[in-house]
Design an enzyme around this catalytic site. Structure first.
Site, PDB file in Angstrom:
ATOM      1  N   CYS A 179      -2.357   9.439   2.503  1.00  0.00           N
ATOM      2  CA  CYS A 179      -1.846   8.841   1.255  1.00  0.00           C
ATOM      3  C   CYS A 179      -2.730   9.153   0.072  1.00  0.00           C
ATOM      4  CB  CYS A 179      -1.710   7.335   1.432  1.00  0.00           C
ATOM      5  SG  CYS A 179      -3.244   6.536   1.906  1.00  0.00           S
ATOM      6  N   GLU A 181       0.889  -1.173   0.000  1.00  0.00           N
ATOM      7  CA  GLU A 181       0.000   0.000   0.000  1.00  0.00           C
ATOM      8  C   GLU A 181       0.917   1.210   0.000  1.00  0.00           C
ATOM      9  OE1 GLU A 181      -3.412  -0.076   0.111  1.00  0.00           O
ATOM     10  OE2 GLU A 181      -3.647  -2.238   0.286  1.00  0.00           O
TER      11      GLU A 181
HETATM   12  P1  NAD Z   1       8.079   4.900   5.075  1.00  0.00           P
HETATM   13  O1  NAD Z   1       8.149   4.108   3.829  1.00  0.00           O
HETATM   14  O2  NAD Z   1       9.206   5.818   5.390  1.00  0.00           O
HETATM   15  O3  NAD Z   1       7.948   3.924   6.347  1.00  0.00           O
HETATM   16  C1  NAD Z   1       6.912   2.975   6.471  1.00  0.00           C
HETATM   17  C2  NAD Z   1       7.326   1.883   7.434  1.00  0.00           C
HETATM   18  O4  NAD Z   1       8.423   1.171   6.862  1.00  0.00           O
HETATM   19  C3  NAD Z   1       7.808   2.369   8.786  1.00  0.00           C
HETATM   20  O5  NAD Z   1       7.289   1.514   9.776  1.00  0.00           O
HETATM   21  C4  NAD Z   1       9.310   2.222   8.688  1.00  0.00           C
HETATM   22  O6  NAD Z   1       9.933   1.982   9.926  1.00  0.00           O
HETATM   23  C5  NAD Z   1       9.424   0.985   7.836  1.00  0.00           C
HETATM   24  N1  NAD Z   1      10.728   0.815   7.166  1.00  0.00           N
HETATM   25  C6  NAD Z   1      11.673   1.749   6.914  1.00  0.00           C
HETATM   26  N2  NAD Z   1      12.725   1.176   6.268  1.00  0.00           N
HETATM   27  C7  NAD Z   1      12.412  -0.129   6.103  1.00  0.00           C
HETATM   28  C8  NAD Z   1      13.071  -1.243   5.494  1.00  0.00           C
HETATM   29  N3  NAD Z   1      14.267  -1.119   4.911  1.00  0.00           N
HETATM   30  N4  NAD Z   1      12.444  -2.446   5.513  1.00  0.00           N
HETATM   31  C9  NAD Z   1      11.233  -2.587   6.081  1.00  0.00           C
HETATM   32  N5  NAD Z   1      10.546  -1.571   6.657  1.00  0.00           N
HETATM   33  C10 NAD Z   1      11.139  -0.358   6.670  1.00  0.00           C
HETATM   34  O7  NAD Z   1       6.701   5.686   5.016  1.00  0.00           O
HETATM   35  P2  NAD Z   1       6.118   6.735   6.057  1.00  0.00           P
HETATM   36  O8  NAD Z   1       6.880   8.006   5.961  1.00  0.00           O
HETATM   37  O9  NAD Z   1       5.952   6.110   7.399  1.00  0.00           O
HETATM   38  O10 NAD Z   1       4.633   6.939   5.458  1.00  0.00           O
HETATM   39  C11 NAD Z   1       4.374   7.835   4.428  1.00  0.00           C
HETATM   40  C12 NAD Z   1       4.189   7.108   3.109  1.00  0.00           C
HETATM   41  O11 NAD Z   1       3.231   6.078   3.239  1.00  0.00           O
HETATM   42  C13 NAD Z   1       3.638   8.017   2.021  1.00  0.00           C
HETATM   43  O12 NAD Z   1       4.291   7.739   0.813  1.00  0.00           O
HETATM   44  C14 NAD Z   1       2.178   7.610   1.926  1.00  0.00           C
HETATM   45  O13 NAD Z   1       1.572   7.863   0.687  1.00  0.00           O
HETATM   46  C15 NAD Z   1       2.257   6.143   2.202  1.00  0.00           C
HETATM   47  N6  NAD Z   1       0.978   5.632   2.686  1.00  0.00           N
HETATM   48  C16 NAD Z   1       0.255   4.795   1.893  1.00  0.00           C
HETATM   49  C17 NAD Z   1      -0.989   4.339   2.327  1.00  0.00           C
HETATM   50  C18 NAD Z   1      -1.844   3.448   1.480  1.00  0.00           C
HETATM   51  O14 NAD Z   1      -2.846   2.949   1.970  1.00  0.00           O
HETATM   52  N7  NAD Z   1      -1.497   3.206   0.240  1.00  0.00           N
HETATM   53  C19 NAD Z   1      -1.465   4.720   3.581  1.00  0.00           C
HETATM   54  C20 NAD Z   1      -0.689   5.564   4.358  1.00  0.00           C
HETATM   55  C21 NAD Z   1       0.541   6.005   3.920  1.00  0.00           C
END
Ligand code: NAD
Length: 477
Positions: free
Chosen positions: A254, A220
């Site tokens: 998002c 997502e």
């Molecule tokens: P992010 O990708 O920075 O982090 C998301 C999660 O991934 C966090 O828990 C983080 O600790 C973890 N993470 C970081 N590095 C990782 C790795 N190497 N391996 C595994 N996990 C890792 O995103 P964010 O800043 O927390 O959220 C914002 C983003 O999320 C935006 O792009 C937004 O559009 C998206 N988003 C999408 C949806 C959807 O339903 N499609 C919903 C909410 C947010």
């Protein structure tokens, strides 16, 4: 907090994972009563701690509007829980599938089975909803779940860990710590399914790590979701709805409209109308409790950079409030900002904005808007405003996106009978309601052959029976 998960976090996680996986193999088919009990316990985690969650999330954000936490997190979860509880028996019942004539009176059934252990990696922006909504689907489908919340919401994450541990055994539902080591190692565990919600950049890393174990993923992700204003649109109505869609959670959503494509001749008027709506809804005082803060100084500085870049490149910056009031920064609230006359080369059009900044771009004819969208990654959401049904259908047919709301923003996400998910760079797979149950189940086709039909017995010596069968098949086709 569980001490074992804080000392050597990754090792403790691996041990917890293997214990959970062993239980999932020993007890692979939790019955309806067990699943309903887990859903009820999950409900009590949220219901009994609602106010604590609201406060923890607000502390993590600096300020999170309490109503937004209620409508976009807890109410959504209660609705998912109610729906799953009501329909679970029907979802679990093997479905009849038609049987081809030559096999009758045999039967086909599609039997949903739990996959085993589901891993969930969640972002910070709606931390409660995005950890627990996939969990509802996963436990309804009979799985066990490990959740990795975001490090950017530490108070929330600790509270979730504490409250889930009070109601669930560590082999049923487990919340990990938020250490970097855990984040990096999590996606390498051989989960039976992995859900990742977050940025497209990290989504790629997660897909790579999961791919090494052939773990199926639901991704997502994010990206730039356009709002297209047709010439037939009511500009006042569109301005109001886009202003709200953009400013909910201060744009940290998002599926928020990331930018707007509007007929050139209406651009200035439309931008002014959005500004007026933003002022009407959220006022001009940074202390306004309805307006949510930006999650961190780093994210705040990034948004300042986008606006400064747009101004440098000649866009008109419109803000309903006086942005130089130091209280905006003190509250880490970002003044709602329109970038009127944005262009493709501006930084604000190169990355997902994820904040209360709205570029508005002019288009000369409707096909230009379609071409603009299609020249970029497939968006997570698309919004179309107007009354001309033919123009609407043209956009629906010629663009591909995770979901669409016509004449409003965000609402396709709240439709419990519709799947939520992206496409291409905005994600893969979907969940919510029965779609979640199906995502987290193995839908196993089972063929019950009949004693009375020997047609399918194709054992040698073949003699004339293959020819007879072939003749029959040709006759039937
Ligand atoms: P992010 O990708 O920075 O982090 C998301 C999660 O991934 C966090 O828990 C983080 O600790 C973890 N993470 C970081 N590095 C990782 C790795 N190497 N391996 C595994 N996990 C890792 O995103 P964010 O800043 O927390 O959220 C914002 C983003 O999320 C935006 O792009 C937004 O559009 C998206 N988003 C999408 C949806 C959807 O339903 N499609 C919903 C909410 C947010």
């Amino acid at each position: 907090m569980d001490k074992s998960l804080t000392n050597a976090p990754l090792q403790a996680l691996e041990e917890a994972f293997h214990a959970m996986r062993a239980r999932s193999r020993d007890e692979p088919a939790p019955d309806l009563a067990q699943r309903l009990d887990r859903l009820a316990r999950l409900r009590s985690v949220v219901a009994d701690n609602e106010e604590r969650f609201r406060q923890a999330i607000s502390v993590d954000f600096g300020h999170r509007c309490a109503v937004e936490t209620t409508i976009a997190e807890t109410m959504l979860l209660f609705s998912e829980l109610r729906h799953a509880t009501k329909h679970l028996r029907a979802w679990m019942t093997p479905q009849r599938v038609a049987t081809a004539l030559q096999f009758l009176p045999a039967r086909n059934r599609l039997m949903p089975q739990p996959l085993g252990v589901v891993g969930i990696i969640a972002p910070w922006n709606y931390p409660l909803q995005l950890t627990l909504a996939p969990t509802i689907g996963a436990i309804a489908a009979g799985n066990r779940v490990i959740i990795k919340p975001s490090e950017l919401v530490p108070h929330f994450s600790a509270l979730l860990q504490e409250t889930v541990a009070q109601r669930f055994d560590a082999t049923e539902v487990l919340i990990t710590g938020v250490e970097d080591e855990v984040a990096k190692g999590f996606a390498s565990l051989p989960f039976d399914h992995l859900v990742f919600t977050g940025s497209t950049r990290v989504g790629r890393l997660v897909a790579e790590a999961a791919g090494r174990n052939l773990t199926p993923v639901t991704l997502e992700l994010g990206g730039k979701s356009p709002a297209i204003i047709d010439a037939s649109a009511d500009l006042d109505e569109a301005a109001e709805r886009i202003a709200y869609g953009k400013l909910l959670n201060a744009g940290q959503t998002c599926i928020a409209p990331d930018y707007v494509l509007v007929p050139e001749r209406s651009l200035q008027a439309f931008a002014e109308k959005v500004r007026a709506q933003m002022r009407r809804m959220f006022g001009t005082d940074p202390a306004n409790k309805d307006y949510t803060s930006i999650i961190s100084d780093r994210h705040y500085a990034r948004l300042e950079g986008l606006v400064a870049d747009a101004a440098r490149h000649g866009a008109k910056i419109l803000q309903p409030a006086k942005p130089d009031d130091p209280n905006w920064k003190a509250h880490r609230k970002f003044p709602p900002t329109l970038i009127a006359g944005a262009t493709e080369t501006m930084a604000a059009m190169q990355e997902e904005i994820f904040g209360p900044v709205l570029p508005v771009l002019g288009t000369r004819e409707p096909v230009e808007a379609i071409a603009f969208v299609n020249a970029r990654d497939r968006p997570l959401a698309l919004y179309w405003f107007g009354k001309d049904a033919a123009a609407r259908d043209e956009v629906l047919a010629r663009t591909v996106s995770g979901g669409v709301t016509v004449n409003d923003c965000l609402f396709h996400f709240t439709q419990i009978n519709q799947p939520m998910g992206g496409v291409g760079a905005s994600g893969t797979g979907a969940y919510h309601g029965e779609w979640g149950f199906r995502t987290f189940s193995k839908l196993k086709p089972v063929f019950y052959r009949s004693r009375f039909n020997r047609l399918a017995d194709l054992y040698p010596p073949y003699g004339g029976k293959i020819a007879r069968l072939e003749k029959l098949m040709r006759f039937m086709s």
